[in-house]
Write an enzyme that holds these catalytic residues in place. Structure first.
Site, PDB file in Angstrom:
ATOM      1  N   TYR A  95      19.331 -12.719 -35.999  1.00  0.00           N
ATOM      2  CA  TYR A  95      20.149 -11.799 -35.563  1.00  0.00           C
ATOM      3  C   TYR A  95      21.005 -11.840 -34.784  1.00  0.00           C
ATOM      4  O   TYR A  95      21.953 -11.191 -34.738  1.00  0.00           O
ATOM      5  CB  TYR A  95      19.339 -10.421 -34.464  1.00  0.00           C
TER       6      TYR A  95
ATOM      7  N   LYS B  80       7.367 -19.900 -40.276  1.00  0.00           N
ATOM      8  CA  LYS B  80       6.960 -19.849 -41.845  1.00  0.00           C
ATOM      9  C   LYS B  80       7.116 -21.341 -42.002  1.00  0.00           C
ATOM     10  O   LYS B  80       8.128 -21.915 -42.556  1.00  0.00           O
ATOM     11  CB  LYS B  80       8.267 -19.009 -43.084  1.00  0.00           C
TER      12      LYS B  80
ATOM     13  N   ASP C 104       3.352 -14.883 -42.685  1.00  0.00           N
ATOM     14  CA  ASP C 104       2.822 -13.986 -43.535  1.00  0.00           C
ATOM     15  C   ASP C 104       1.243 -13.695 -43.957  1.00  0.00           C
ATOM     16  O   ASP C 104       1.251 -13.029 -43.995  1.00  0.00           O
ATOM     17  CB  ASP C 104       3.223 -14.177 -44.965  1.00  0.00           C
TER      18      ASP C 104
ATOM     19  N   ASP D 141      10.423  -8.748 -34.769  1.00  0.00           N
ATOM     20  CA  ASP D 141      10.617  -7.112 -35.439  1.00  0.00           C
ATOM     21  C   ASP D 141       9.070  -6.664 -36.028  1.00  0.00           C
ATOM     22  O   ASP D 141       8.610  -5.772 -35.896  1.00  0.00           O
ATOM     23  CB  ASP D 141      12.001  -7.087 -35.340  1.00  0.00           C
TER      24      ASP D 141
ATOM     25  N   ASP E 273       5.800  -3.797 -35.529  1.00  0.00           N
ATOM     26  CA  ASP E 273       5.905  -2.692 -36.283  1.00  0.00           C
ATOM     27  C   ASP E 273       4.518  -2.364 -36.950  1.00  0.00           C
ATOM     28  O   ASP E 273       3.999  -1.620 -37.168  1.00  0.00           O
ATOM     29  CB  ASP E 273       7.526  -2.932 -37.169  1.00  0.00           C
TER      30      ASP E 273
END
Length: 365
Positions: free
Chosen positions: A139, A190, A223, A247, A251
């Site tokens: 970001y 990851k 993941d 993020d 959610d």
């Protein structure tokens, strides 16, 4: 006197902030003495001041103990340049105040276990925290651009960057947080395809060995972690991850609880060695929800609970924070629901939900 800057923002932000001000007033009547200042942020600031957050607002933020933030954004701002978009105001606040640790609890209140899209037995009693690194990663990394490469083609570039110190401080914050809970941290990255993931694991491991081995540490690919959050979320205690994965995963956690309108968050900086004060911004996880703005039906619980986190982390008012959480739980147990969590039941308004929470807060204290 404790001081707060209220940044209501756009969409339903002013409505849920108004509800939270009623809760603040309740505590002030009982002697808390909160001093309030207000400023614009997001689209409201763009319209009135030309920028999504002004230097003057940042200066006010420097002077207060904590900030409460509502929501920003709306379709009318979609055509603005990136740096003028409402969301850029929130990113600037996070970067300016170095709010590197974003605490996002995901709690499934017993009365809302059936509101989740998952089976009751999967989510009932859920109480986990996602700790998201908030001021680094993709970001904020540079270069961040869209360039013309000829032949009618464009290339978009976002850069994922992490330095050792950024990973180390969020890892240590995770161990500290877990130590006050159930003593377990799961670090997600990851590392199989991303160099930042390789460094992330290396630094988290080093921080764990440096005085934090009393906390149990596990690692999981992000993941796979997303899948496990849906399959068996109660296996986790504290999840720590980078900005982007935090993020996304938070959610997912929101859906486990039944609604984005239920989740608060705290964004914290380091403790100032001179003043002992920690920069902090508290905000609901939900967005501005422009489709329901102005209708008086927004769920105020996430915003009110965000203030509850401020009571705990910024003001040390633990008894009051627990009472506020108990009041929210009691209100939900009475069957009261705003539209987002009604699921066929009669929905009440923002003001009615706030009235009920205040009534139960009076009983709790």
């Amino acid at each position: 006197m404790p001081s707060l800057l209220l940044l209501a923002g756009d969409g339903i932000g002013p409505e849920v902030m108004a509800a939270t001000e009623r809760v603040i007033d309740f505590f002030n009547r009982r002697g808390a003495g909160f001093e309030l200042q207000r400023a614009l942020v997001g689209g409201a600031a763009v319209d009135a001041e030309g920028d999504p957050v002004s230097d003057e607002t940042l200066a006010i933020g420097e002077s207060v103990d904590a900030m409460l933030f509502g929501a920003v954004g709306g379709p009318q701002y979609d055509g603005l340049p990136y740096e003028k978009r409402p969301e850029a105001g929130l990113l600037r606040l996070r970067k300016h105040f170095e709010l590197f640790a974003n605490i996002r609890p995901a709690i499934c209140y017993p009365a809302l276990a059936d509101a989740s899209s998952l089976k009751r037995e999967v989510v009932e009693g859920l109480d986990i925290v996602i700790l998201r690194e908030l001021t680094g990663g993709v970001y904020f990394g540079e270069p961040k651009t869209i360039e013309d490469i000829g032949n009618g083609q464009k290339r978009a570039i976002d850069t994922q960057i992490y330095d050792t110190y950024e990973i180390d401080r969020i890892a240590r914050a995770a161990f500290e947080l877990a130590r006050a809970r159930n003593g377990r941290v799961t670090s997600m990255e990851k590392r199989n395809v991303m160099k930042t993931g390789v460094l992330w694991r290396e630094v988290v491991e080093a921080a764990h060995k440096d005085g934090n081995e009393d906390v149990k540490l596990d690692h999981m690919l992000a993941d796979s972690g997303a899948m496990q959050l849906v399959r068996d979320p109660k296996q986790f205690d504290v999840i720590v991850c980078d900005n982007l994965f935090g993020d996304l995963l938070s959610d997912i956690a929101a859906q486990l609880t039944g609604s984005l309108g239920m989740l608060p968050s705290a964004s914290l900086g380091a403790v100032d060695s001179k003043t002992g004060r920690r920069r902090a911004l508290y905000e609901p996880v939900h967005g501005s929800a422009p489709d329901i703005a102005g209708k008086g039906i927004a769920n105020p619980i996430a915003m009110i609970a965000s203030f509850g986190m401020a009571l705990q982390y910024s003001f040390g008012m633990i008894t009051e924070a627990k009472a506020l959480d108990a009041a929210i739980a009691a209100t939900l147990a009475e069957g009261l629901r705003t539209a987002d969590i009604a699921h066929g039941a009669k929905a009440i308004s923002t003001d009615e939900m706030t009235d009920a929470i205040l009534g139960n807060l009076e009983k709790a204290l």
